[in-house]
Write a protein that holds these residues in place. Structure first.
Motif, short mmCIF file in Angstrom:
data_model
loop_
_atom_site.label_atom_id
_atom_site.label_comp_id
_atom_site.label_asym_id
_atom_site.label_seq_id
_atom_site.Cartn_x
_atom_site.Cartn_y
_atom_site.Cartn_z
N MET A 1 0.85 -1.18 0.00
CA MET A 1 0.00 0.00 0.00
C MET A 1 0.90 1.24 0.00
SD MET A 1 -3.13 0.64 2.50
CE MET A 1 -3.51 2.18 3.19
N GLY A 2 0.62 2.19 -0.92
CA GLY A 2 1.44 3.39 -1.05
C GLY A 2 1.10 4.42 0.01
N ALA A 3 1.94 5.42 0.09
CA ALA A 3 1.72 6.52 1.04
C ALA A 3 0.51 7.33 0.61
CB ALA A 3 2.96 7.40 1.08
N GLU A 4 -0.18 7.86 1.61
CA GLU A 4 -1.34 8.71 1.31
C GLU A 4 -0.88 9.99 0.63
OE1 GLU A 4 -3.70 9.32 4.92
OE2 GLU A 4 -5.19 8.11 3.89
N LEU A 5 -1.70 10.47 -0.26
CA LEU A 5 -1.39 11.69 -0.99
C LEU A 5 -1.37 12.89 -0.07
CD1 LEU A 5 -3.65 11.15 -4.13
CD2 LEU A 5 -1.18 10.81 -3.95
N ARG A 6 -0.39 13.75 -0.29
CA ARG A 6 -0.30 15.00 0.47
C ARG A 6 -1.20 16.05 -0.18
NH1 ARG A 6 4.21 15.85 4.01
NH2 ARG A 6 3.48 17.98 3.84
N LEU A 7 -1.44 17.10 0.56
CA LEU A 7 -2.24 18.22 0.07
C LEU A 7 -1.45 18.99 -0.97
CD1 LEU A 7 -4.87 19.85 0.44
CD2 LEU A 7 -3.64 21.21 2.14
N ASP A 8 -2.11 19.33 -2.07
CA ASP A 8 -1.53 20.13 -3.15
C ASP A 8 -2.30 21.45 -3.19
OD1 ASP A 8 -0.44 21.20 -5.47
OD2 ASP A 8 -1.42 19.77 -6.80
N ALA A 9 -1.92 22.39 -2.32
CA ALA A 9 -2.66 23.64 -2.16
C ALA A 9 -1.71 24.83 -2.12
CB ALA A 9 -3.47 23.60 -0.87
N HIS A 10 -2.22 25.96 -2.58
CA HIS A 10 -1.46 27.20 -2.55
C HIS A 10 -2.33 28.33 -2.02
CE1 HIS A 10 0.71 24.77 -5.51
NE2 HIS A 10 1.78 25.37 -5.02
N PRO A 11 -1.80 29.15 -1.11
CA PRO A 11 -2.58 30.29 -0.61
C PRO A 11 -2.70 31.37 -1.69
CG PRO A 11 -0.41 30.24 0.41
CD PRO A 11 -0.52 29.01 -0.44
N VAL A 12 -3.90 31.91 -1.82
CA VAL A 12 -4.17 33.01 -2.74
C VAL A 12 -4.26 34.31 -1.94
CG1 VAL A 12 -5.81 33.95 -4.43
CG2 VAL A 12 -5.33 31.48 -4.37
N THR A 13 -4.98 34.26 -0.83
CA THR A 13 -5.06 35.35 0.13
C THR A 13 -4.91 34.73 1.51
OG1 THR A 13 -7.46 35.25 0.51
CG2 THR A 13 -6.72 36.58 -1.38
N THR A 14 -5.00 35.52 2.55
CA THR A 14 -4.87 34.96 3.89
C THR A 14 -6.03 34.03 4.24
OG1 THR A 14 -5.95 36.91 4.83
CG2 THR A 14 -3.52 36.89 4.78
N TRP A 15 -7.18 34.17 3.59
CA TRP A 15 -8.35 33.35 3.92
C TRP A 15 -8.76 32.39 2.80
CZ3 TRP A 15 -12.99 33.37 1.31
CH2 TRP A 15 -13.17 34.39 0.36
N HIS A 16 -8.02 32.33 1.72
CA HIS A 16 -8.44 31.57 0.54
C HIS A 16 -7.25 30.80 -0.04
CE1 HIS A 16 -9.72 32.16 -3.99
NE2 HIS A 16 -9.77 30.91 -3.62
N LEU B 1 -6.15 27.51 -2.86
CA LEU B 1 -6.58 26.94 -4.13
C LEU B 1 -5.73 25.72 -4.44
CD1 LEU B 1 -8.24 27.54 -6.78
CD2 LEU B 1 -6.26 28.83 -7.53
N GLY B 2 -6.35 24.65 -4.98
CA GLY B 2 -5.54 23.51 -5.32
C GLY B 2 -6.30 22.32 -5.85
N ALA B 3 -5.67 21.17 -5.66
CA ALA B 3 -6.19 19.88 -6.13
C ALA B 3 -7.01 19.21 -5.04
CB ALA B 3 -5.03 18.99 -6.56
N ALA B 4 -7.72 18.18 -5.44
CA ALA B 4 -8.61 17.47 -4.53
C ALA B 4 -7.85 16.87 -3.34
CB ALA B 4 -9.34 16.35 -5.27
N PRO B 5 -8.35 17.11 -2.13
CA PRO B 5 -7.74 16.52 -0.93
C PRO B 5 -8.33 15.12 -0.69
CG PRO B 5 -9.47 18.03 -0.28
CD PRO B 5 -9.40 18.06 -1.78
N ASP B 6 -7.92 14.17 -1.52
CA ASP B 6 -8.56 12.86 -1.52
C ASP B 6 -7.88 11.81 -0.65
OD1 ASP B 6 -10.82 13.46 -2.93
OD2 ASP B 6 -10.00 12.87 -4.87
#
Length: 158
Positions: free
Chosen positions: A1-16, A18-23
């Protein structure tokens, strides 16, 4: 079994962000660690609820749309902006907007959210593309037209 996928996200503003599915549970845990409280899922509906949808620490919203190059339509942009505005009214809210890969649909939703919050078209475009290098502006013109039809933005003059 492979490692779980990490989050692929980037901050756009301090509250927002954006990225790929957190699956994976690991990716959802990373969302929580980053203070995310609201998740806007721009993918087509899943046969099983994704991990973010069943996490008690997140308010999850599905705004499903295909990545087919056609107009997303005013209803879709309105749903994205409405959810973001509801989140922004809450104390300490932090929004994560994602689609499958974070390339087309979530950048379009993120662009629409920035535009609806008073950002100029050029500033919103530049911010999204600078924060998420793999993002493409495939639907930005569509967002602009739909937001204008909704009366959420004014046409900019050159």
């Amino acid at each position: 079994m492979g490692a779980e996928l990490r989050l692929d996200a980037h901050p756009v503003t301090t509250w927002h962000l954006l990225g790929a599915a957190p699956d994976s549970t690991r990716a959802v845990g990373e969302l929580l660690d980053q203070g995310v409280t609201h998740v806007l899922d721009c993918r087509t509906p899943r046969p099983m609820p994704p991990p973010a949808a069943i996490c008690s620490g997140l308010v999850w919203c599905s705004a499903p749309t295909e990545d087919d190059g056609a107009s997303r339509g005013t209803d879709w942009y309105s749903a994205c902006v409405t959810f973001a505005e509801r989140a922004a009214r809450e104390d300490n809210a932090r929004l994560y907007v994602h689609c499958a890969a974070g390339v087309n649909r979530s950048p379009a939703a993120g662009y629409a959210i920035l535009r609806s919050r008073g950002w100029t078209a050029s500033a919103a475009r530049a911010r999204i593309l600078a924060c998420r290098a793999q993002a493409r502006p495939r639907y930005f013109a569509d967002a602009e037209q739909c937001l204008a039809e909704l009366g959420l933005v004014e046409e900019e003059r050159a």
